[in-house]
Each structure stands twice: as structure tokens, then as C-alpha cells.
Design a protein around this motif. Structure first.
Motif, PDB file in Angstrom:
ATOM      1  N   LEU A  40       0.806  -1.225   0.000  1.00 15.59           N
ATOM      2  CA  LEU A  40       0.000   0.000   0.000  1.00 15.59           C
ATOM      3  C   LEU A  40       0.842   1.280   0.000  1.00 15.59           C
ATOM      4  O   LEU A  40       0.340   2.351  -0.316  1.00 15.59           O
ATOM      5  N   MET A  41       2.099   1.166   0.344  1.00 16.35           N
ATOM      6  CA  MET A  41       2.934   2.348   0.531  1.00 16.35           C
ATOM      7  C   MET A  41       3.119   3.221  -0.710  1.00 16.35           C
ATOM      8  O   MET A  41       3.251   4.440  -0.569  1.00 16.35           O
ATOM      9  N   PRO A  42       3.090   2.714  -1.952  1.00 13.42           N
ATOM     10  CA  PRO A  42       3.200   3.626  -3.101  1.00 13.42           C
ATOM     11  C   PRO A  42       2.053   4.639  -3.187  1.00 13.42           C
ATOM     12  O   PRO A  42       2.196   5.660  -3.854  1.00 13.42           O
ATOM     13  N   PHE A  43       0.962   4.395  -2.506  1.00  9.55           N
ATOM     14  CA  PHE A  43      -0.178   5.310  -2.526  1.00  9.55           C
ATOM     15  C   PHE A  43      -0.073   6.410  -1.463  1.00  9.55           C
ATOM     16  O   PHE A  43      -0.920   7.298  -1.389  1.00  9.55           O
ATOM     17  N   ILE A  44       0.955   6.338  -0.641  1.00 10.03           N
ATOM     18  CA  ILE A  44       1.162   7.288   0.451  1.00 10.03           C
ATOM     19  C   ILE A  44       2.293   8.247   0.066  1.00 10.03           C
ATOM     20  O   ILE A  44       3.267   7.836  -0.563  1.00 10.03           O
ATOM     21  N   GLN A  45       2.183   9.487   0.460  1.00 10.96           N
ATOM     22  CA  GLN A  45       3.243  10.458   0.179  1.00 10.96           C
ATOM     23  C   GLN A  45       4.554   9.967   0.776  1.00 10.96           C
ATOM     24  O   GLN A  45       4.576   9.467   1.909  1.00 10.96           O
ATOM     25  N   PRO A  46       5.656  10.095   0.043  1.00 13.69           N
ATOM     26  CA  PRO A  46       6.943   9.563   0.510  1.00 13.69           C
ATOM     27  C   PRO A  46       7.344  10.029   1.913  1.00 13.69           C
ATOM     28  O   PRO A  46       7.871   9.246   2.697  1.00 13.69           O
ATOM     29  N   ALA A  47       7.086  11.260   2.238  1.00 16.72           N
ATOM     30  CA  ALA A  47       7.493  11.769   3.553  1.00 16.72           C
ATOM     31  C   ALA A  47       6.718  11.135   4.701  1.00 16.72           C
ATOM     32  O   ALA A  47       7.197  11.089   5.834  1.00 16.72           O
ATOM     33  N   ALA A  48       5.534  10.626   4.416  1.00 21.44           N
ATOM     34  CA  ALA A  48       4.673  10.087   5.471  1.00 21.44           C
ATOM     35  C   ALA A  48       4.654   8.560   5.500  1.00 21.44           C
ATOM     36  O   ALA A  48       3.999   7.977   6.365  1.00 21.44           O
TER      37      ALA A  48
END
Length: 68
Positions: A40-48
């Protein structure tokens, strides 16, 4: 001093052996759960990403139940 040295050594060994369960929310989760959250992490802003990942794993860890 021998008593305190032995106690300190035992406590240190215990923290090294079991401390990850206190600091890592995914320590006792199945590997599959952690891999799914990572997907799921590619859908989250890199900094967060790291904060969101830890939050999701913490929620899952808090609400997981064992099917026995």
C-alpha cells in the motif's frame, strides 16, 4: 557488585531477546500482513510512508485476534 552485574546482564539479554515486541508493532504479526501493508505504501506520500506504515501495523496489532 556481583549481584547487580548479574541482574543487569539478565535484563539486558531479556531486552535484546524480547524488546522488539515493545518497539516494533509488526514484530509478532505474520509476515504476510507486513508484506500487504508494504504494497500500500506507493499510494502514500513519501514523507509520510514510515509513519503511516507504523500506524497501520500498530492498529492491526492492537485489534488482531488468534483463531484457535
Amino acid at each position: 557488585m556481583g549481584l547487580f552485574s548479574d541482574l543487569n546482564k539478565k535484563l539486558t539479554e531479556n531486552i535484546y531477546a524480547h524488546g522488539s515486541y515493545l518497539s516494533d508493532p509488526s514484530a509478532d504479526l505474520p509476515r504476510r500482513v507486513e508484506e500487504t501493508v508494504d504494497l500500500l505504501m506507493p499510494f502514500i506520500q513519501p514523507a509520510a510512508r514510515e509513519a503511516v506504515r507504523l500506524e497501520i501495523l500498530g492498529i492491526i496489532h492492537e485489534h488482531i485476534y488468534d483463531e484457535e
